[in-house]
Design a protein around this motif. Sequence first.
Motif, short mmCIF file in Angstrom:
data_model
loop_
_atom_site.label_atom_id
_atom_site.label_comp_id
_atom_site.label_asym_id
_atom_site.label_seq_id
_atom_site.Cartn_x
_atom_site.Cartn_y
_atom_site.Cartn_z
N ASN A 15 0.81 -1.23 0.00
CA ASN A 15 0.00 0.00 0.00
C ASN A 15 0.83 1.28 0.00
OD1 ASN A 15 -2.40 -1.55 0.14
ND2 ASN A 15 -2.24 -1.65 2.39
N ALA A 16 2.15 1.15 -0.22
CA ALA A 16 3.04 2.33 -0.14
C ALA A 16 2.74 3.13 1.12
CB ALA A 16 2.92 3.20 -1.40
N ASP A 17 2.60 2.41 2.22
CA ASP A 17 2.16 2.98 3.49
C ASP A 17 3.31 3.74 4.15
OD1 ASP A 17 1.41 3.40 6.16
OD2 ASP A 17 0.16 1.60 6.21
N LYS A 18 3.25 5.08 4.11
CA LYS A 18 4.33 5.90 4.66
C LYS A 18 4.54 5.65 6.15
CE LYS A 18 3.46 10.21 3.35
NZ LYS A 18 2.65 10.39 2.15
N GLU A 19 3.45 5.71 6.91
CA GLU A 19 3.59 5.58 8.36
C GLU A 19 4.19 4.23 8.75
OE1 GLU A 19 1.00 6.94 6.80
OE2 GLU A 19 1.52 8.96 7.47
N GLU A 20 3.80 3.18 8.02
CA GLU A 20 4.35 1.86 8.33
C GLU A 20 5.83 1.79 7.96
OE1 GLU A 20 4.09 -1.56 10.27
OE2 GLU A 20 2.28 -0.37 9.89
N TYR A 21 6.20 2.43 6.83
CA TYR A 21 7.62 2.46 6.48
C TYR A 21 8.41 3.26 7.52
CZ TYR A 21 12.11 3.56 4.57
OH TYR A 21 13.47 3.72 4.42
N PHE A 22 7.87 4.38 7.97
CA PHE A 22 8.58 5.17 8.98
C PHE A 22 8.80 4.34 10.25
CE2 PHE A 22 6.55 9.27 7.14
CZ PHE A 22 7.35 9.14 6.01
N ARG A 23 7.81 3.54 10.60
CA ARG A 23 7.97 2.65 11.75
C ARG A 23 9.08 1.64 11.50
NH1 ARG A 23 3.56 -1.80 13.99
NH2 ARG A 23 4.59 -2.22 15.99
N LEU A 24 9.09 1.05 10.31
CA LEU A 24 10.16 0.10 9.95
C LEU A 24 11.52 0.78 10.03
CD1 LEU A 24 10.76 -2.82 8.58
CD2 LEU A 24 11.04 -1.45 6.50
N PHE A 25 11.61 2.00 9.51
CA PHE A 25 12.89 2.70 9.51
C PHE A 25 13.37 2.95 10.94
CE2 PHE A 25 15.71 6.30 9.58
CZ PHE A 25 16.59 6.00 8.55
N GLN A 26 12.48 3.44 11.79
CA GLN A 26 12.89 3.75 13.16
C GLN A 26 13.33 2.48 13.91
OE1 GLN A 26 9.94 5.67 15.66
NE2 GLN A 26 11.55 6.57 16.92
N LYS A 27 12.56 1.41 13.77
CA LYS A 27 12.91 0.16 14.44
C LYS A 27 14.25 -0.37 13.93
CE LYS A 27 9.13 -0.46 16.97
NZ LYS A 27 9.14 -0.51 18.45
N THR A 28 14.46 -0.26 12.62
CA THR A 28 15.71 -0.75 12.03
C THR A 28 16.88 0.12 12.45
OG1 THR A 28 14.42 -1.51 10.12
CG2 THR A 28 16.81 -1.47 9.88
N PHE A 29 16.70 1.43 12.39
CA PHE A 29 17.74 2.37 12.80
C PHE A 29 18.21 2.07 14.22
CE2 PHE A 29 19.35 6.31 14.53
CZ PHE A 29 20.07 6.88 13.49
N ASP A 30 17.25 1.91 15.12
CA ASP A 30 17.59 1.64 16.52
C ASP A 30 18.31 0.30 16.66
OD1 ASP A 30 16.43 4.03 17.23
OD2 ASP A 30 14.53 3.13 17.89
N ALA A 31 17.84 -0.71 15.92
CA ALA A 31 18.46 -2.04 16.01
C ALA A 31 19.90 -2.01 15.54
CB ALA A 31 17.64 -3.05 15.20
N VAL A 32 20.15 -1.31 14.43
CA VAL A 32 21.51 -1.24 13.88
C VAL A 32 22.43 -0.50 14.85
CG1 VAL A 32 22.92 -0.29 12.02
CG2 VAL A 32 20.73 -1.37 11.48
N LYS A 33 21.97 0.61 15.38
CA LYS A 33 22.81 1.41 16.27
C LYS A 33 23.11 0.69 17.58
CE LYS A 33 23.27 5.10 13.70
NZ LYS A 33 24.60 5.59 13.24
N MET A 34 22.22 -0.22 17.99
CA MET A 34 22.48 -1.00 19.20
C MET A 34 23.62 -1.99 18.98
SD MET A 34 18.69 -1.73 20.77
CE MET A 34 19.36 -2.81 22.06
N VAL A 35 23.81 -2.43 17.74
CA VAL A 35 24.94 -3.32 17.44
C VAL A 35 26.23 -2.53 17.48
CG1 VAL A 35 25.97 -4.83 15.70
CG2 VAL A 35 23.50 -4.86 16.07
N ASP A 36 26.24 -1.37 16.80
CA ASP A 36 27.41 -0.50 16.81
C ASP A 36 26.98 0.88 16.32
OD1 ASP A 36 29.94 0.86 16.24
OD2 ASP A 36 30.87 -1.12 16.42
#
Length: 510
Positions: free
Chosen positions: A173-194
């Motif tokens: 659905n090209a869902d912006k809000e859902e992508y933004f959620r994915l981005f934030q969760k991924t960003f946080d996960a990556v930064k927790m590694v290093d």
Amino acid sequence: MEKQISYRINSGTEFAFRNHADFCIGTGRMGLSLQQQYQEQLKLVQDQIGFSYIRGHGIFCDDMAVYQEYTDEAGNVRTEYNFTYLDMVMDAYQSLRIKPFLELGFMPQKMASGEQTVFYWKGNVTPPKNYQAWSDLVQAVLSHLMERYGKEEVVTWPVEVWNEPNLPGFWKNADKEEYFRLFQKTFDAVKMVDSRFLVGGPAICGVDDVNWLKSFLEFCQEQNLKPEFITRHHYMFDKPEQCGHYSYGALRNPSAALGELKISRDIIDSFDLFQGLPMHITEFNTSYSPDSPIHDTTVNAAYVAWLLSQMGDLCESYSYWTFGDIFEEKGVPFTPFHGGFGLVANGTIPKPTFWTFAFFKTLQGRCVHRSDELVVVENEDGSYCGTAWNLCLDQKKRILLNITLPVKEDGEYCVLTKTVDEFHGNPRKIWHDLGEPAWLSREEIQILKDGAQPAIHTETHFADASGISLNIKLEPWAVVWFQLKKINRRSDRGYDYLRGENPTPSRLQS
């Protein structure tokens, strides 16, 4: 028709030219790298061009088998990870001296919240049903890579979150809000590694891109997220017409098309928090479809030459999509010249655009000239090299290009040119003349490889204080590389070049 253009380059002249043509190259999904032909094509590209990074889809797709689930004896569903194929892919990249530009996607089927897929190979494009499981997967993969290849190395691999989420075919659905959620969760996960990892997005293409980019940056600003770079894609084709296995369309004016990137650059810089943030074009080409015959032509080579001369003004990098034709978005191709994205055709045959990149790779010195048909650089040793092209936008005509270059000392100079045009370095024409065979014999493959090489021409000039004047003929859609270098001739004792090609009659009779 002919057009004459003359340039006199003065000593001390310098032009801005940010040449990042060799920074990154695209690839089909990562699982394809397990094929021998894929590795042969990538080796050719690395040997003759040498890119720093490679970006492709599908690191989490089921053919890579990373994400696994099983049911334990108590009936509980457990997660486990399988890095067998991931290691094979990354080991191969390491051996070819290229780093991954990590695009995180698509969704493992067992983790997905839906069934929607894209492409012949069915990459799942729905959000995760459990974001914690997604974050765990991201962290497990990055941690494994760091353990295998070293932390200091792996933190230099950029991380991009998803691919073209502004298209409903690539993100449900090209869902912006859902992508933004994915981005934030991924960003946080990556930064927790290093925390040193560089993370970016949103990897949008040119559909509703202004709205998407603004909304993405507003979201990041509100959430106090600062991605290290912004990514988008850039293609130059009008909507193509489908005919059989192939798509045909018209090229846009390149200057107008480049204006879209200027808009994106301005949007980024309009936010105080993101001003000056690097913008990476993680995909670009002429057509956005892997069945467009233009990709195999000299037209493509000349058009891309103009783009490479200009895109560094706006972008930190621009990744050509793709290096080779082992590629299956619409299925397995029927012929070697099927309009695939690659710089290299199947059979490991370089296409004309391959040479555009090989030529630009050499343009690493001080830029002394840049115009709509020519870039020239001066090297530290006083030699020059340049690339010229004939972009026939208005009408098809030959260009006669005269370039006068200053030299530091009198003497003998060699001019070397490499030419790609309709009749040189153009294996597609040879394939057409051979009858367009769908399945090439070994002999035909070798003929096409031989015919794929640029035409090489050399001549000598004697320089004086006025410099050296070069004449370069550019046929329509030609790309020509040249080098001017002083030579110090040291003939062997008794060797006479002219006498060698004119034997005396007495010698012939004896």
